[in-house]
Design a protein around this motif. Structure first.
Motif, PDB file in Angstrom:
ATOM      1  N   GLU A  12      11.247   1.323   9.574  1.00 34.16           N
ATOM      2  CA  GLU A  12      10.247   1.580  10.615  1.00 34.16           C
ATOM      3  C   GLU A  12       9.147   2.492  10.087  1.00 34.16           C
ATOM      4  O   GLU A  12       7.971   2.323  10.401  1.00 34.16           O
ATOM      5  N   LYS A  13       9.556   3.462   9.259  1.00 36.19           N
ATOM      6  CA  LYS A  13       8.536   4.327   8.661  1.00 36.19           C
ATOM      7  C   LYS A  13       7.623   3.544   7.735  1.00 36.19           C
ATOM      8  O   LYS A  13       6.422   3.775   7.694  1.00 36.19           O
ATOM      9  N   ALA A  14       8.196   2.591   6.986  1.00 37.06           N
ATOM     10  CA  ALA A  14       7.385   1.771   6.090  1.00 37.06           C
ATOM     11  C   ALA A  14       6.291   1.052   6.873  1.00 37.06           C
ATOM     12  O   ALA A  14       5.144   0.978   6.434  1.00 37.06           O
ATOM     13  N   VAL A  29       6.924   4.151  -1.282  1.00 36.61           N
ATOM     14  CA  VAL A  29       7.656   5.387  -1.544  1.00 36.61           C
ATOM     15  C   VAL A  29       7.703   6.138  -0.223  1.00 36.61           C
ATOM     16  O   VAL A  29       6.667   6.509   0.327  1.00 36.61           O
ATOM     17  N   LEU A  30       8.904   6.358   0.292  1.00 33.09           N
ATOM     18  CA  LEU A  30       9.085   6.872   1.650  1.00 33.09           C
ATOM     19  C   LEU A  30       9.862   8.188   1.622  1.00 33.09           C
ATOM     20  O   LEU A  30      11.075   8.203   1.417  1.00 33.09           O
ATOM     21  N   SER A  31       9.131   9.286   1.793  1.00 39.18           N
ATOM     22  CA  SER A  31       9.741  10.628   1.813  1.00 39.18           C
ATOM     23  C   SER A  31      10.627  10.865   0.594  1.00 39.18           C
ATOM     24  O   SER A  31      11.643  11.554   0.673  1.00 39.18           O
ATOM     25  N   ILE A  46       7.369  12.519  -1.003  1.00 39.34           N
ATOM     26  CA  ILE A  46       6.130  11.772  -1.223  1.00 39.34           C
ATOM     27  C   ILE A  46       6.139  10.485  -0.426  1.00 39.34           C
ATOM     28  O   ILE A  46       7.147   9.772  -0.393  1.00 39.34           O
ATOM     29  N   ASP A  47       5.013  10.206   0.209  1.00 39.38           N
ATOM     30  CA  ASP A  47       4.773   8.925   0.861  1.00 39.38           C
ATOM     31  C   ASP A  47       3.628   8.237   0.127  1.00 39.38           C
ATOM     32  O   ASP A  47       2.550   8.820  -0.037  1.00 39.38           O
ATOM     33  N   LEU A  48       3.874   7.007  -0.308  1.00 40.27           N
ATOM     34  CA  LEU A  48       2.842   6.263  -1.031  1.00 40.27           C
ATOM     35  C   LEU A  48       3.116   4.777  -0.904  1.00 40.27           C
ATOM     36  O   LEU A  48       4.216   4.320  -1.212  1.00 40.27           O
ATOM     37  N   ALA A  49       2.125   4.041  -0.456  1.00 38.38           N
ATOM     38  CA  ALA A  49       2.226   2.584  -0.398  1.00 38.38           C
ATOM     39  C   ALA A  49       1.292   1.992  -1.437  1.00 38.38           C
ATOM     40  O   ALA A  49       0.103   2.317  -1.472  1.00 38.38           O
ATOM     41  N   ILE A  50       1.843   1.135  -2.306  1.00 37.84           N
ATOM     42  CA  ILE A  50       1.067   0.483  -3.363  1.00 37.84           C
ATOM     43  C   ILE A  50       0.902  -0.973  -2.955  1.00 37.84           C
ATOM     44  O   ILE A  50       1.871  -1.729  -2.915  1.00 37.84           O
ATOM     45  N   THR A  51      -0.310  -1.366  -2.638  1.00 39.48           N
ATOM     46  CA  THR A  51      -0.534  -2.705  -2.111  1.00 39.48           C
ATOM     47  C   THR A  51      -0.664  -3.717  -3.234  1.00 39.48           C
ATOM     48  O   THR A  51      -1.038  -3.392  -4.359  1.00 39.48           O
ATOM     49  N   GLU A  52      -0.325  -4.942  -2.915  1.00 42.37           N
ATOM     50  CA  GLU A  52      -0.377  -6.010  -3.916  1.00 42.37           C
ATOM     51  C   GLU A  52      -1.798  -6.188  -4.435  1.00 42.37           C
ATOM     52  O   GLU A  52      -2.756  -6.253  -3.663  1.00 42.37           O
ATOM     53  N   GLY A  53      -1.907  -6.262  -5.768  1.00 43.13           N
ATOM     54  CA  GLY A  53      -3.179  -6.532  -6.395  1.00 43.13           C
ATOM     55  C   GLY A  53      -4.019  -5.321  -6.722  1.00 43.13           C
ATOM     56  O   GLY A  53      -5.052  -5.446  -7.374  1.00 43.13           O
ATOM     57  N   GLU A  54      -3.598  -4.128  -6.315  1.00 39.09           N
ATOM     58  CA  GLU A  54      -4.423  -2.960  -6.623  1.00 39.09           C
ATOM     59  C   GLU A  54      -4.058  -2.378  -7.987  1.00 39.09           C
ATOM     60  O   GLU A  54      -2.969  -2.606  -8.522  1.00 39.09           O
TER      61      GLU A  54
END
Length: 284
Positions: A12-14, A29-31, A46-54
Motif C-alpha cells: 500500500e505504501k508503494a 525502496v520503501l523505508s 529511504i523511500d525511492l521509486a525508480i521508474t522504468e526507462g529513467e
C-alpha cells in the motif's frame, strides 16, 4: 514519508509513494535502512521509486551510502528494516522476461586467461545457453561497445577504457531491463570517461534501459541523468533530487551549453550543502 502509516502494508505504501507517476516503477525502496553488524548506520530509512526507462544517478560525499543503496537494489545485501520491490514484487520474480538486471562494478573483473568474446559470453554459459544461440548475442553486445575488431584479444592487450567496455558488453549480453553501475568510469582519464559517457547514453537510449548509476563526478551526473539523487552522510540519506530536463540522447553540444553549466553549478551547490554536518534533506 519514511514511516508506514498505521495499518499500512508495504504494498500500500508503494502505491502511495508512486502515486501520480506516468510510468510504472522498476524498483521501489520503501523505508529501507541499513545498519551493519558493527553498529554503523549506513542508511537511514529511504523511500525511492525508480521508474522504468529513467537514468537515475546517485551522487554525494564519501560515506553517504551510495554503493550501499545500489547493493540493496541489486539484492547483494538485505535492508536491516524496510523493504524493496522489483517490478512490484519480491526479488523472486527478477530474471523473468522483462525483469532482468545486470551489475557493472567499479573494476572490470575480467578473466585474464579468456579472450574478449569468452568474457562477454560468461553469463550465457552460466545460464547453459547453447553456443548457436549465444554467439550472435555475444557478437551484438561486443559490437554495441565498439570492440568487434578486438573480440579475440586478451584483457592484457586492452586499455583501461576498453576493459570497461568489455564489462559493459558482458552486462548487455543478457538483455537486461535494469542496469546498475557502481562508479564504472571513476579510474579513467577525463577524455576516455567522456567518450564512454557518450556511448553509455546512446546505449541507454537505444535499449530503453532503466539505469541506476553511482558517480562522484558532477559533470558526468548532469550529462547522463534524467534524475539525480543527492545523498548526505552520517547516516546516509536522500538530501535532494534534481530533474535534468534535457532532450535525449545528448552530445557534446549539451556539454558546451549554458544550460549544462547552470545544472552543474546548482548540483555543486547542493553537494556542498549535503556535505555540511547538519545537512537536512528536501526534494525538488
Amino acid at each position: 514519508m519514511n514511516a508506514l502509516s498505521p495499518g499500512e502494508s508495504f504494498e500500500e505504501k508503494a502505491e502511495r509513494v508512486t502515486a501520480g507517476g506516468d510510468r510504472p516503477p522498476a524498483v521501489e525502496v520503501l523505508s529501507a535502512e541499513k545498519v551493519f553488524a558493527n553498529g554503523t548506520r549506513a542508511l537511514s530509512p529511504i523511500d525511492l521509486a525508480i521508474t522504468e526507462g529513467e537514468f537515475l544517478t546517485l551522487i554525494g560525499p564519501s560515506g553517504c551510502g551510495k554503493s550501499t543503496l545500489l547493493k540493496l537494489i541489486a539484492n547483494l545485501m538485505e535492508p536491516s528494516d524496510g523493504r524493496l520491490l522489483w517490478w512490484r514484487g519480491d526479488f523472486a520474480r527478477v530474471g523473468q522476461e522483462g525483469r532482468r538486471f545486470a551489475f557493472v562494478f567499479q573494476e572490470p573483473t575480467l578473466m585474464p586467461w579468456a579472450r574478449v568474446d569468452a568474457n562477454v559470453r560468461l553469463p550465457l554459459e552460466l545460464a547453459d545457453m547453447p553456443n548457436a544461440k549465444a554467439n550472435p548475442l555475444v557478437a551484438d553486445a561486443i559490437a554495441r561497445v565498439g570492440l568487434s575488431v578486438f573480440s579475440r584479444h586478451y584483457p592484457r592487450q586492452l586499455s583501461g577504457g576498453m576493459k570497461m567496455r568489455v564489462s559493459i558488453a558482458r552486462a548487455l549480453v543478457t538483455s537486461p531491463n535494469l542496469l546498475l553501475m557502481d562508479e564504472p568510469f571513476g579510474a579513467l582519464d577525463e577524455f576516455t570517461r567522456n567518450k564512454l559517457d557518450n556511448d553509455l547514453v546512446r546505449l541507454w537510449w537505444e535499449r530503453k534501459l532503466t539505469t541506476v548509476f553511482v558517480t562522484h563526478s558532477i559533470y558526468e551526473a548532469v550529462f547522463l541523468s534524467t534524475r539525480i539523487v543527492v545523498m548526505a552522510a552520517n547516516p546516509g540519506r536522500i538530501f535532494r533530487t534534481m530533474t535534468i530536463d534535457q532532450s535525449q540522447p545528448r552530445d557534446q553540444a549539451f556539454r558546451d551549453s549554458p544550460k549544462f553549466a547552470a545544472y552543474c553549478r546548482e548540483l555543486s551547490t547542493w553537494l556542498a550543502k549535503a556535505s555540511l554536518p547538519a545537512a537536512s534533506g528536501g526534494a525538488s
